[in-house]
Enzyme design. Structure first.
Site, PDB file in Angstrom:
ATOM      1  CB  THR A 148       3.989   6.097   2.231  1.00  0.00           C
ATOM      2  OG1 THR A 148       4.458   6.734   1.038  1.00  0.00           O
ATOM      3  CG2 THR A 148       4.931   4.979   2.602  1.00  0.00           C
ATOM      4  N   GLY A 149       0.945   7.065   2.888  1.00  0.00           N
ATOM      5  CA  GLY A 149      -0.006   8.172   2.873  1.00  0.00           C
ATOM      6  C   GLY A 149      -1.413   7.763   2.493  1.00  0.00           C
ATOM      7  CB  CYS A 150      -2.949   4.955   0.679  1.00  0.00           C
ATOM      8  SG  CYS A 150      -2.664   5.576  -0.974  1.00  0.00           S
ATOM      9  CB  VAL A 151      -6.452   6.482   5.056  1.00  0.00           C
ATOM     10  CG1 VAL A 151      -5.560   7.430   5.807  1.00  0.00           C
ATOM     11  CG2 VAL A 151      -7.289   7.188   4.032  1.00  0.00           C
ATOM     12  CE  LYS A 177      -3.591   1.834   3.008  1.00  0.00           C
ATOM     13  NZ  LYS A 177      -4.409   1.444   4.137  1.00  0.00           N
TER      14      LYS A 177
END
Length: 111
Positions: free
Chosen positions: A108-111, A106
């Site tokens: 980085t920075g994706c929730v 995933k």
């Protein structure tokens, strides 16, 4: 930890469905993951998935959506390097969903 089986091989995934072992990815596994995401893979989808895999191999990181959009625009042209085009292909988030299908972690920075 969960998993799925495909052609007699078991693929380990994390709780969100991302492959644990990136080296196990195959186009068939990508197609299977896409089906679980309700994405019907076309040549345009594969173009983005293959781009992401190349990007990851070069930089060892999955790009966030803004970086992905800019990089695709540079390599594939402005008609493909925009959010509207990428969200049409991957409605649940071009970076997040395409990375999952590409067998990458995933971004980085994706929730």
């Amino acid at each position: 930890m969960s998993s799925f089986e495909l052609n007699g091989k078991t693929y380990e995934t994390d709780e969100e469905g991302y492959l644990v072992n990136l080296a196990e990815w195959t186009p068939e596994a990508g197609t299977y993951i896409a089906q679980t995401e309700n994405v019907e893979m076309s040549n345009s989808h594969w173009e983005v998935v293959n781009f992401l895999r190349d990007y990851y191999n070069e930089y060892q990181i999955a790009p966030a959506v803004r970086v992905l959009t800019k990089a695709i625009g540079k390599q594939l042209g402005p008609d493909k390097g925009n959010s509207k085009y990428l969200y049409e292909l991957f409605p649940y988030g071009p970076a997040k969903q395409a990375c999952k299908i590409a067998g990458l972690p995933k971004p980085t920075g994706c929730v």
